[in-house]
Write an enzyme that holds these catalytic residues in place. Structure first.
Site, PDB file in Angstrom:
ATOM      1  N   GLU A 170     -29.805  -0.677  33.063  1.00  0.00           N
ATOM      2  CA  GLU A 170     -29.668   0.200  34.245  1.00  0.00           C
ATOM      3  C   GLU A 170     -29.119   1.565  33.848  1.00  0.00           C
ATOM      4  O   GLU A 170     -29.540   2.595  34.372  1.00  0.00           O
ATOM      5  CB  GLU A 170     -28.807  -0.454  35.329  1.00  0.00           C
ATOM      6  CG  GLU A 170     -29.292  -1.828  35.806  1.00  0.00           C
ATOM      7  CD  GLU A 170     -30.782  -1.922  36.093  1.00  0.00           C
ATOM      8  OE1 GLU A 170     -31.410  -0.898  36.412  1.00  0.00           O
ATOM      9  OE2 GLU A 170     -31.339  -3.037  35.961  1.00  0.00           O
ATOM     10  N   TYR A 178     -42.904  -3.412  31.421  1.00  0.00           N
ATOM     11  CA  TYR A 178     -41.583  -3.512  30.783  1.00  0.00           C
ATOM     12  C   TYR A 178     -41.723  -3.747  29.277  1.00  0.00           C
ATOM     13  O   TYR A 178     -41.359  -2.935  28.456  1.00  0.00           O
ATOM     14  CB  TYR A 178     -40.797  -4.701  31.360  1.00  0.00           C
ATOM     15  CG  TYR A 178     -40.129  -4.456  32.690  1.00  0.00           C
ATOM     16  CD1 TYR A 178     -40.867  -4.481  33.867  1.00  0.00           C
ATOM     17  CD2 TYR A 178     -38.762  -4.236  32.783  1.00  0.00           C
ATOM     18  CE1 TYR A 178     -40.260  -4.285  35.095  1.00  0.00           C
ATOM     19  CE2 TYR A 178     -38.145  -4.038  34.014  1.00  0.00           C
ATOM     20  CZ  TYR A 178     -38.892  -4.067  35.164  1.00  0.00           C
ATOM     21  OH  TYR A 178     -38.288  -3.870  36.365  1.00  0.00           O
TER      22      TYR A 178
HETATM   23  N1  BES Z   1     -35.812  -0.971  38.587  1.00  0.00           N
HETATM   24  C1  BES Z   1     -35.577  -2.348  38.348  1.00  0.00           C
HETATM   25  C2  BES Z   1     -35.287  -3.144  39.596  1.00  0.00           C
HETATM   26  C3  BES Z   1     -36.527  -3.445  40.392  1.00  0.00           C
HETATM   27  C4  BES Z   1     -37.410  -4.409  39.940  1.00  0.00           C
HETATM   28  C5  BES Z   1     -36.796  -2.805  41.576  1.00  0.00           C
HETATM   29  C6  BES Z   1     -38.553  -4.689  40.685  1.00  0.00           C
HETATM   30  C7  BES Z   1     -37.943  -3.063  42.292  1.00  0.00           C
HETATM   31  C8  BES Z   1     -38.826  -4.021  41.853  1.00  0.00           C
HETATM   32  C9  BES Z   1     -34.406  -2.557  37.385  1.00  0.00           C
HETATM   33  O1  BES Z   1     -34.164  -1.512  36.515  1.00  0.00           O
HETATM   34  C10 BES Z   1     -34.777  -3.749  36.541  1.00  0.00           C
HETATM   35  O2  BES Z   1     -35.733  -3.680  35.836  1.00  0.00           O
HETATM   36  N2  BES Z   1     -33.998  -4.802  36.647  1.00  0.00           N
HETATM   37  C11 BES Z   1     -34.237  -6.027  35.930  1.00  0.00           C
HETATM   38  C12 BES Z   1     -33.308  -6.156  34.777  1.00  0.00           C
HETATM   39  C13 BES Z   1     -33.815  -5.702  33.473  1.00  0.00           C
HETATM   40  C14 BES Z   1     -32.800  -6.003  32.397  1.00  0.00           C
HETATM   41  C15 BES Z   1     -35.181  -6.196  33.082  1.00  0.00           C
HETATM   42  C16 BES Z   1     -33.921  -7.171  36.856  1.00  0.00           C
HETATM   43  O3  BES Z   1     -33.397  -6.929  37.946  1.00  0.00           O
HETATM   44  O4  BES Z   1     -34.177  -8.301  36.480  1.00  0.00           O
HETATM   45 ZN    ZN Z   2     -35.568  -1.219  34.962  1.00  0.00          ZN
END
Ligand code: BES
Ligand code: ZN
Length: 642
Positions: free
Chosen positions: A329, A414
């Protein structure tokens, strides 16, 4: 739409003359409905905004938080940038909002009612709010309230929180800001904002902005300011009984009282992480960086709201072992918040860069062995996802125009995005890639860009500057061709090779559980070990493992989750009891969705899971309800609200 323009102009001219004569409207209905014309989505297929013609430059919010009625009530004022001065309408995105009145500010400082209309509802896109924009007008005011069912907000009552006080928080990404503020809800538009929020005097208000308090303010009125322009998906607010604990000179943590000590201890390394980020990719440009720990119903691990990342409490393991999520984050303060994807098709520019950056922060903090383990876990998951995904979803840049932007968030942007950057690092060398990335963040700071802009910049500043390291065709294979390119570089981890050997020995009866070097395992080794036991467990093995390692009682959510999946497979009673507790408490989709799906897949589990879901759902976020109902194959008309 465009062919109707002359007629539209004529109509709006008449309306303009009419509305000039009218004074500010007191009525909640429009003076004259805005002219009918077919409304199409704009340049961003997930927004109605015509932002090339007119865009929001600054937003002023004046809202009160009604915790009982579960509504935000008040008004917003938009200062507009009119790129085409003759353009005579403003279209805002809304979904499930009660629009009460629209007025514009005249040059003499008085407000006047104007014609407006809500277009037809178009599924997840919501309803366009069409506002007639008289010539010369630069400020528009909308009076409105959100509805209790707003998808972008979760309202918890006192029985659903650890403090016993009600709680509310927002989740705007990707396109839910429009469910609590009328906006040009596209990442292509950035604006600054200020806000005045009134809340019950025993609760605290925080926002992803400057001005977060350190203690409760008994007037219940909180003022915020966001001097850096942000896209709408980063709008964030939370209200509840919160305590604050400082960590470093510009960092700290907010949480409900029960969590605050544990949170402050867990995140003690935060300031060091920010410094690592700055060493890698340049100054942190947002002022403070605080964390907000939400109730366990928070649907994600974390959300990169500017200046104030939102986090699930489930990452508080007591030993700092799940801090990769905080690194993630934080990394978004550069990749995403500073340089933003212009539309959701380009999400990999946000998330892929962030996963790469997260890995670099983890490496700087904990060394290469940890980075390799995390890379291997991600690679294994990615390979599996890519094998199962539809062809169109196996590449970084995907056409999402007819789809819900929610579908953008798969592993591919990702992890494939991250391995693309890993590959660039191997080909060009770390030094060259770091210099390139630093310049990239400078070049596009506070802008929203698409993949093609990145590509052109990379050709000029990487591929042509350091010739013969990699080809543009290879880059295009990553970006636009389905599947992992065969020249992608798979990560390796010695640590996992040892775990694999030991697991096989145990399964073959050649090694006792007590002989496994599990005391030395990090959570990453545990994750790899437990994942490898899939399909191999029976009750005898489950009981033996539980006796040896007390996995049913583990305080580490990543370990518990994998253990619960194995418990479902083996129908292991203590695990199933823990599963029930877990589902009743935790609404983090990454866990709840696969757990419900695994239960639905058994011949005994679906009915049981539906009964647990029925009990749990009033505490779940709308997103978690939607995902759980899909996993359980319940259509939403069977399950009603609350
Ligand atoms: N921006 C995302 C959160 C998000 C995910 C918002 C899907 C809307 C839809 C955040 O930065 C994120 O990717 N969070 C991941 C954690 C990360 C370590 C892969 C999560 O929440 O699992
Ligand atoms: Zn993210």
């Amino acid at each position: 739409m465009r062919s109707n323009q002359p007629l539209f102009r004529l109509l709006t001219l008449c309306l303009f003359v009419f509305t000039l004569a009218a004074c500010q409207s007191e009525t909640p209905t429009p003076l004259v409905p805005a002219p009918e014309f077919e409304i199409e989505v704009g340049t961003d297929p997930h927004s109605f905004a015509e932002y090339e013609k007119v865009s929001i430059e600054h937003l002023s919010m004046d809202l009160s938080v009604n915790m009982t009625a579960q509504r935000l009530e008040g008004h917003v004022i938009y200062r507009l940038d009119r790129h085409e001065p003759g353009w005579q309408r403003l279209i805002l995105d809304t979904r499930d909002l009660d629009i009460q009145d629209v007025t514009v500010l005249r040059p003499d400082g008085s407000y006047m009612g104007v014609s407006w209309r809500l277009g037809e509802s178009q599924g997840h896109l919501g309803q366009p709010l069409v506002i007639v924009l008289p010539a010369g007008i630069e400020q528009v005011r909308v009076d409105y309230a959100s509805k209790p069912e707003a998808f972008g907000l979760q309202w918890l009552n006192g029985e659903q929180t650890s403090s016993g006080k009600p709680f509310m928080f927002s989740q705007s990404q990707p396109h839910y800001a429009r469910t609590w503020v009328p906006l040009q809800d596209t990442p292509a538009v950035r604006y600054t904002f200020d806000a005045n929020i009134q809340a019950p005097s025993d609760l605290m208000v925080v926002m992803g902005a400057d001005g977060n308090p350190e203690a409760i303010n008994e007037t219940g009125v909180y003022a915020f300011n966001m001097p850096q322009p942000i896209p709408s998906y980063l709008m964030a607010i939370a209200v509840g009984e919160l305590k604050f604990e400082s960590i470093g000179p510009r960092s700290g943590v907010y949480a409900e009282p029960d969590w605050i000590e544990r949170a402050a201890n867990e995140f003690a390394v935060l300031e060091e992480m920010i410094e690592i980020g700055e060493d890698l990719y340049g100054p942190y440009r947002w002022g403070r960086y605080d964390l907000l720990v939400l109730p366990p119903s928070f649907p994600f691990g974390g959300m990169e709201n500017p200046r104030l990342s939102f986090l699930t409490p489930t990452i508080i393991a007591g030993d700092g072992s799940l801090l990769a999520l905080v690194a993630h984050e934080l990394a978004h303060s550069w990749s995403g918040n500073l340089v933003t994807n212009a539309a959701w098709r380009d999400l990999w520019l946000n998330e892929g860069f962030t996963v790469y950056f997260e890995a670099r922060i983890m490496e700087a903090l904990y060394g290469k062995k940890v980075r390799d383990m995390l890379a291997k876990l991600a690679w294994d998951g990615l390979v599996e996802t890519v094998a199962q995904a539809d062809e169109a979803d196996r590449q970084l840049v995907r056409d999402l125009s007819e789809r819900d932007p929610e579908e953008a968030f798969m592993r591919v942007p990702y992890d494939m995005g991250r391995f693309f950057l890993d590959w660039l690092e191997v080909r060009f060398g770390r030094e060259a890639l770091d210099a390139f990335l630093r310049a990239y963040f400078d070049e596009f700071a506070f802008e929203s860009i698409d993949t093609e802009t990145f590509r052109a910049y990379a050709i000029e500043n990487l591929f042509e500057r350091y010739p013969n390291q990699a080809t543009i065709e290879e880059m295009d294979a990553w970006l636009y061709t389905p599947g992992l390119p065969e020249f992608a570089i798979a990560p390796e981890s010695d640590a996992f090779e040892q775990v694999d050997a030991q697991a096989s020995q145990w399964l073959a009866g050649e090694l006792a559980l007590s002989e496994l070097p599990a005391d030395e395992w990090s959570v990453h080794e545990w994750r790899h070990f437990l994942t490898g036991l899939n399909g191999q467990m029976d009750l005898v093995r489950m009981e033996a493992m539980d006796q040896q390692f007390e996995l049913t009682q583990s305080q580490n959510v990543e370990i518990v989750f994998l253990w619960l999946l194995l418990s479902i497979e083996a129908q292991y009673p203590p695990g199933i009891d823990r599963l029930e507790e877990f589902l009743l408490e935790v609404g983090r989709n990454k866990f709840t969705q696969p757990l419900y799906a695994a239960l639905a897949d058994t011949d005994w589990g679906r009915e049981w899971a539906i009964a647990v879901y029925e009990q749990a759902k009033s505490g779940y976020h709308p997103l978690t309800r939607q995902a759980s109902e899909r996993a359980l194959d319940l259509s939403s008309d069977i399950i009603g609200p609350n």
